[in-house]
Design an enzyme around this catalytic site. Sequence first.
Site, PDB file in Angstrom:
ATOM      1  N   ARG A 148       0.843  -1.198   0.000  1.00 30.19           N
ATOM      2  CA  ARG A 148       0.000   0.000   0.000  1.00 30.19           C
ATOM      3  C   ARG A 148       0.881   1.252   0.000  1.00 30.19           C
ATOM      4  O   ARG A 148       1.989   1.239   0.520  1.00 30.19           O
ATOM      5  CB  ARG A 148      -0.900   0.020   1.241  1.00 30.19           C
ATOM      6  CG  ARG A 148      -1.915   1.166   1.174  1.00 30.19           C
ATOM      7  CD  ARG A 148      -2.586   1.441   2.499  1.00 30.19           C
ATOM      8  NE  ARG A 148      -3.413   2.645   2.368  1.00 30.19           N
ATOM      9  CZ  ARG A 148      -4.002   3.275   3.362  1.00 30.19           C
ATOM     10  NH1 ARG A 148      -3.853   2.822   4.589  1.00 30.19           N
ATOM     11  NH2 ARG A 148      -4.714   4.357   3.150  1.00 30.19           N
ATOM     12  N   HIS A 149       0.361   2.328  -0.570  1.00 35.86           N
ATOM     13  CA  HIS A 149       1.110   3.590  -0.604  1.00 35.86           C
ATOM     14  C   HIS A 149       1.315   4.153   0.796  1.00 35.86           C
ATOM     15  O   HIS A 149       0.720   3.704   1.780  1.00 35.86           O
ATOM     16  CB  HIS A 149       0.379   4.614  -1.476  1.00 35.86           C
ATOM     17  CG  HIS A 149      -1.009   4.928  -0.966  1.00 35.86           C
ATOM     18  ND1 HIS A 149      -1.244   5.703   0.142  1.00 35.86           N
ATOM     19  CD2 HIS A 149      -2.229   4.549  -1.414  1.00 35.86           C
ATOM     20  CE1 HIS A 149      -2.535   5.811   0.357  1.00 35.86           C
ATOM     21  NE2 HIS A 149      -3.172   5.106  -0.574  1.00 35.86           N
ATOM     22  N   HIS A 192      -3.128   0.283  -3.536  1.00 34.70           N
ATOM     23  CA  HIS A 192      -3.966   0.874  -2.489  1.00 34.70           C
ATOM     24  C   HIS A 192      -4.245  -0.124  -1.365  1.00 34.70           C
ATOM     25  O   HIS A 192      -3.905  -1.297  -1.469  1.00 34.70           O
ATOM     26  CB  HIS A 192      -5.271   1.362  -3.119  1.00 34.70           C
ATOM     27  CG  HIS A 192      -5.038   2.266  -4.287  1.00 34.70           C
ATOM     28  ND1 HIS A 192      -4.854   3.625  -4.156  1.00 34.70           N
ATOM     29  CD2 HIS A 192      -4.903   1.993  -5.620  1.00 34.70           C
ATOM     30  CE1 HIS A 192      -4.638   4.154  -5.355  1.00 34.70           C
ATOM     31  NE2 HIS A 192      -4.664   3.187  -6.257  1.00 34.70           N
TER      32      HIS A 192
END
Length: 655
Positions: free
Chosen positions: A402-403, A585
């Site tokens: 995930r970012h 995400h």
Amino acid sequence: MATLPPRKNPTPTRISKQHLTPLQTLLQMGFQKHRAEKALASTGNRGVQIASDWLLAHVNDNTLDECTPREYILYACPTGPFLQQLEEFWIKSRMMCGWNGAHNYVPHITLVSFFKAPDECSLQLSKALKQVVDMTGALLDRPIKLELYVSQNFMGFFVAEDDANYLKRLALQYVKEVSNSTISLEPHVKSLHLTLAYQFPQNQFNALKSLVESLDASCASNWELRLYSRDPRLATKQVHKVVYPHSPHEIDELELRIGDYIYLNSDAVDNSSDGWAEGISWLTGSHGHLPVNYTERTAESDAWTLHRVVQLSKSITPSLSSAEEIDIVDGHSISTEAEDQPHRDFTHKITPNSMSTPNANDIKVEPMAATVPKSDDTLSQHSADNSVSISSNRNRRIYIMRHGERVDFTFGTWIPYCFDEFNNYVRKDLNMPKTLPKRQYIPEGWQNDSPLTNIGLYQARLIGDALAEARVQIDHVYCSPAYRCIQTCTSALEGLKLIGKTHIKLEPGLFEWMAWYPEGVPDWLTKDELTEAKFTIDHDYQPFMTISTLNEAIKETTEDFYTRNYQVLRKIIENTIGNIFIVAHATTLDTCTRQLIGEAPRNTNELRQVIHKIPYCSLANVEEIDGEWKLVEPDCLPVTHSKNPRFEWNALTAT
């Protein structure tokens, strides 16, 4: 040698740490008994960590020391294909006919109406549910017979007599098991029913009737018992979910965080003259005023706590909350490790991206063929890339990340304050970027395509460093086109020392759920703009899903979303060899891996619960073992950091 004389007063035996109950552990940590019991009850007795997090988050809750008992309720809930029908009906009925009373709850049959119980009885209430099912014997091996009933003020299914008697026996036995001097409860005495709609405008009768009559109850074969509880303050309130963050500007304002739920008085909402109302945060228990248009109404049951789930059916179509009999008593797990609430679990480290619409998905997607014909409006075929070195000493792995921390979720409404009248970016905090790359639409382009904070960049670099230390080999790099993901990917590659050695393939099919983007995909930076900003983008890569195809998916269901992400991953796997690194995400960690490891897609509520457990820069690993993909322990430690509030220097000048 002299023999030891017997001791008359031996030291009392101490309880070893591994045998301490969660309550004993919390007491040893210094929490007061009544607070510890309240925290355990409020979090479904899921263990010390989640209870202590709840206590730390509720330090400003003015009811923390009140002994008001929670309210409990016992439901029989459908799962599988019938639940999918019902949740799709919920969506259509709300879109076509507006809100009605049924939208406040999950599909259910009430077995025991709301009753109050002291916090110290919470664990007993959970354990008794499993004992009751074990005592009453046989599980259901056929659909519960449901009979449709439609009137001018109620629509629903009534349970046929034989099945109703079976459910009533369960309810009566549960009442006998838990009734005592401090707990008073009664089984539901009315005809057992599953409500579809009530409290609806009369002019919507025909439309609702048409939707109701399209439901097929013959597949209602999968059922489970669920014990819920709610904060007693909820009894007279609406529940709203936060859709935009808000940082307080005045002392009486309530901080809004995406992922939180707010208890609001309906009269205050309806009669507000300025769009503000006083509410209570589910996350912290704090009171304060908030802009109502930063929230939207949702089911009251979204803010409930799930304590126990017990299967009533022999043949179960799996769901997140019913993969097996779920035991929440001894830990905070979905089956044995993860939190198992199809509505709300507590965690004070809420991640964003939690807005969603109810839906259900229990359908498996078959693996895609190795070759897919080229098409402009479907997933496009990609040629295999065999030009990189491949690690051969271990099984093939996929790393999905995930970012990092986002500017918009950290600072709230930042754009109006960070751009001058000439649309030049002005840094307002050391955790904001020093500069932003040039893009076509400024500042509007940043509205739905937020950059990372400097902490976010550092988080990603730490993961890359750790993967490098673990000697992880990366052969292919794919990334969502969102700017925050590209920044995260680049920082992780810096840690891996792969900058200049590999290029990032931007794949629109990895983007998050399009239901959150009703106006279509954001105006992402182009490959040329990214290259000018010194990002190493693969200009020759032809994505599996085009942006135009993604734009057509703005009404995709949760199942469609799972299918899209999974199909893209299958294509990546089939057209590459070696290890794959994907940055996207919070949802991606589950939507890409769920079907890959042989599980069915989750429904909307289940997905929402999962992403609450996926903080910034989380890393999921799947490994191909003997021809099957399995989730395995990541090759590096997670990265955790605490919230750091903004310092106002002039506070030191106050007298």
